[in-house]
Design a protein around this motif. Sequence first.
Motif, mmCIF file in Angstrom:
data_model
loop_
_atom_site.group_PDB
_atom_site.id
_atom_site.type_symbol
_atom_site.label_atom_id
_atom_site.label_comp_id
_atom_site.label_asym_id
_atom_site.label_seq_id
_atom_site.Cartn_x
_atom_site.Cartn_y
_atom_site.Cartn_z
ATOM 1 N N GLY A 280 0.318 -0.999 0.099
ATOM 2 C CA GLY A 280 0.106 0.057 -0.079
ATOM 3 C C GLY A 280 0.727 1.303 0.443
ATOM 4 N N GLY A 281 1.911 0.899 0.463
ATOM 5 C CA GLY A 281 2.881 2.861 -0.126
ATOM 6 C C GLY A 281 2.641 3.039 -1.039
ATOM 7 N N TYR A 282 2.429 2.541 -2.315
ATOM 8 C CA TYR A 282 2.005 3.097 -3.301
ATOM 9 C C TYR A 282 0.907 3.704 -3.886
ATOM 10 C CZ TYR A 282 7.096 1.103 -4.581
ATOM 11 O OH TYR A 282 8.213 1.355 -4.165
ATOM 12 N N LEU A 283 -0.438 3.571 -2.934
ATOM 13 C CA LEU A 283 -1.689 3.948 -2.890
ATOM 14 C C LEU A 283 -2.296 4.905 -3.528
ATOM 15 C CD1 LEU A 283 -4.366 2.292 -3.129
ATOM 16 C CD2 LEU A 283 -4.561 2.818 -0.925
ATOM 17 N N SER A 284 -1.547 5.942 -2.214
ATOM 18 C CA SER A 284 -1.754 7.261 -3.038
ATOM 19 C C SER A 284 -0.638 7.658 -4.252
ATOM 20 C CB SER A 284 -1.255 8.360 -1.454
ATOM 21 O OG SER A 284 0.040 7.925 -1.601
ATOM 22 N N GLN A 285 -0.002 7.584 -4.308
ATOM 23 C CA GLN A 285 1.519 8.198 -5.641
ATOM 24 C C GLN A 285 -0.145 7.477 -6.895
ATOM 25 O OE1 GLN A 285 4.793 6.534 -5.941
ATOM 26 N NE2 GLN A 285 5.266 7.143 -8.003
ATOM 27 N N ALA A 286 -0.256 6.348 -7.143
ATOM 28 C CA ALA A 286 -1.426 5.606 -8.224
ATOM 29 C C ALA A 286 -2.821 6.706 -8.468
ATOM 30 C CB ALA A 286 -1.962 4.306 -7.736
ATOM 31 N N GLU A 287 -3.095 6.848 -6.622
ATOM 32 C CA GLU A 287 -4.175 7.693 -6.792
ATOM 33 C C GLU A 287 -3.960 9.454 -7.316
ATOM 34 O OE1 GLU A 287 -7.011 5.826 -3.616
ATOM 35 O OE2 GLU A 287 -6.354 7.400 -2.938
ATOM 36 N N GLY A 288 -3.280 10.004 -6.956
ATOM 37 C CA GLY A 288 -2.226 11.379 -7.539
ATOM 38 C C GLY A 288 -2.884 10.345 -8.740
#
Length: 298
Positions: A280-288
């Motif tokens: 999940g460390g990459y979740l906010s980057q993907a959403e952004g």
Amino acid sequence: MLQTSIDWQTIAKHITETTDQDFQVQTHYSISGGCINQAFRIEGLGQNYFVKINQPSAYEMFESEAASLAELAQPAVIKVPVPICWGSTQTHAYLVTEYIAMPGDARNAGIQLGHQLAVLHQVMRTPYGWYRDNYIGSTPQKNTQENDWATFWQKQRLAYQLELASHKGYSGNLQTHGEKLLDEIGVFFTDYSPSPSLLHGDLWSGNYAVDVDGQPVIFDPAIYYGDRETDIAMTELFGGFPSDFYAAYQDQWPLDVGYPTRKILYNLYHILNHLNLFGGGYLSQAEGMISKLLSEIK
């Protein structure tokens, strides 16, 4: 990673049979750097080879990597390790390639790689995709061929990664906004139709080095035929390449003016893959990234 003893005798026998030159593993040295496989340099009878080792289930991954290396080497544009043999023992799968001593002096290699990559991208074949699937890291990469690039990127790249993310429990905005992006993906290609270039497919700084003669070497490919911008976009992820690399590429074959927006679309694939591989460390980057792309749709 792999606690069971490696059957070096079986691997050596396979090398001997493939090369028609007697080989025995007299010494082996662990090589660090990878997060998926164990890697070794093996020596014997004046010969050196590079070996990747993993669980027996990795046989198909190594088979596809050997095919990818062979395809990338065929034009003889950029140096890649030549695949020697691959197979499995009772306890491990393995891939043996040429051993290339690295690193070398990188002072002029960025310029050379930029020129070489532009030439490699001029190797073209229709349709988009490849004759077989392979892997991006340890994730299966679908290469089902399509005649339309936007359709290929929608179905074989982003939709597949979003589906994997859903199975891993990543829902909410990632999926709702992701579905909207998939529906609108053609907007990014209204006046741009790329040629199907031969791509490395996983070209980040960790998959590039310089040999002792100062020659650029690329490895660990995930090849297919598609938009050359996808390779350039990934070079900008995870540390980037030297500035003279980009100047040399542009000098050889300038990028389209729409690249700065499309590179987000292309790098979204790799960020989604990192989300699926590493969490999940990459979740906010993907959403952004998805939000940024949706904001570009008029």
